[in-house]
Design an enzyme around this catalytic site. Sequence first.
Site, mmCIF file in Angstrom:
data_model
loop_
_atom_site.group_PDB
_atom_site.id
_atom_site.type_symbol
_atom_site.label_atom_id
_atom_site.label_comp_id
_atom_site.label_asym_id
_atom_site.label_seq_id
_atom_site.Cartn_x
_atom_site.Cartn_y
_atom_site.Cartn_z
ATOM 1 N N GLU A 1 -9.139 -2.984 7.012
ATOM 2 C CA GLU A 1 -8.731 -2.773 5.614
ATOM 3 C C GLU A 1 -7.431 -1.968 5.527
ATOM 4 O OE1 GLU A 1 -10.056 -4.551 3.389
ATOM 5 O OE2 GLU A 1 -11.817 -5.157 4.536
ATOM 6 N N HIS B 1 -4.597 -4.400 5.458
ATOM 7 C CA HIS B 1 -4.380 -4.959 4.115
ATOM 8 C C HIS B 1 -3.639 -3.952 3.230
ATOM 9 C CE1 HIS B 1 -6.539 -8.725 4.297
ATOM 10 N NE2 HIS B 1 -7.674 -8.152 4.666
#
Length: 500
Positions: A270, A273
């Site tokens: 994550e 991202h």
Amino acid sequence: MVEEIFQNDTIKQILGHYRKIWAIGHAQSVLGWDMEVNMPKMGITERSTAQGELSVLSHTFMLEPRFVELVEKAAGEELNEYERGVVRVLQREIRIAKAFPPEFVREVSEIRSKATMAWAEAKEKDDFKKFEPWLDKIIELAKKAADYLGYDEYPYDALLDLYEEGLRTRDLEPIFEKLEKELKPILDKILEEGKVPKEHPLETEKYDSESMKEINLKILELLGYPLGVKGRLDISPHPFTTGFGIHDVRITTRYEGFDFRRTLLAVVHEFGHALYELQIDEKLMFSPIAGGVSLGIHESQSRFWENIIGRSREFVELIYPILKEKLPFMNKYSAADLYTYFNMVRPDYIRVEADEVTYNMHIILRYKLEKMMVNESVKAKDLPELWNEEMEKLLGVRPKNYKEGILQDIHWAHATVGYFPTYSLGTLLATQIKSYISKDVPDFYEKVARGEFSPIREWLREKVHKYGSTYPPSELLERSFGESVNPEYFIKYLKEKYLD
């Protein structure tokens, strides 16, 4: 004084109007994040209605005649590359918005919210029947969406293009055929040689969630995530990243109390991202191009950090002291044990826990089923058995229940049919990026070993992040790397890592 990159008067008018659309998107992101992280269960009725109404409002603003006229006017004017990016993105969004009637937009938003709750209950109780009627509704919505959007070859192409601009079945078929043909022999050889373990005692070691949270925060700090300044880490059932803007990008993970690799690698994933959104050029703020260009490119960033960095020997040795300090059981294990644990290979049921070798098989399975759902007349009731058969064919394992099979992913509950292939595109691109960065930053892994992530972040900013959506994904790849998605890099990477 900061140089203005939007000079054209028509573009400036467009951006003035677009702020309203941006603001609604910002509010919807906050509501969506809160729904996953904080909202009590009974809040779903009002939340889904609010989201539905906001979707319709945004849709209305996007199709305001004066706004549409301005975008068309700008398309015929002399523009710089950023301004051309604004026009491209808005023409695409207007085309999609015009395709969907307001009542369809509202219906999708409301069904998505209710289907998500039904999916969560069905998964918890391992009862597919609770989700089946909602999945039938989602399949019908997907078919309607494809018809509204229009397509040249297959209805599924219209949905692929929603998540990866310009992507078609004809682009994916050769990639997935190549992967299916090459991956099975690699997997069989790895399992046959037995040098890479299928299981590890660290999988069953129980951890304290608070200690693990401290580890995750320390690792995020090490990677360069601006905690408390532009980001935060929370808990949700399914790890995700939400960008509210260039200055506020939040990530989540989950703590299961065992097999700490899952939460740790989810956080690294994550972070990839989040970094993409955080490193977009600030001059693009509030514009339609101030976001990642596509899901495939986005996934390449998360997979690069998770697989290329997070599973590397250098990174494992770097974080080993942190783990040893916070997890008492780590005193029984060496850094070499930790590396082995991060790089096990085994055919398994769950996509999000799949290793690098088997992961794409999980995507091929979903890709095949989605094509059947949209291009053919497959119903929800047929899918669990089709899933299990395909899983057995691709990976040699058969799910024992719905949780291990068709109920494991949230995506279909979110009505995001056509999304899954972008995961494979990103996984493949991550290995291409490894090859490119190794040439430009020759001591790449030495930097990882020393925890010097700044040059790596900077390289990614210059090659991918700063442009936002200025260029379509295919053009961005050509400009920055001189080629498109090429599965050969991934095959080579697996052979070198697991077989040489």
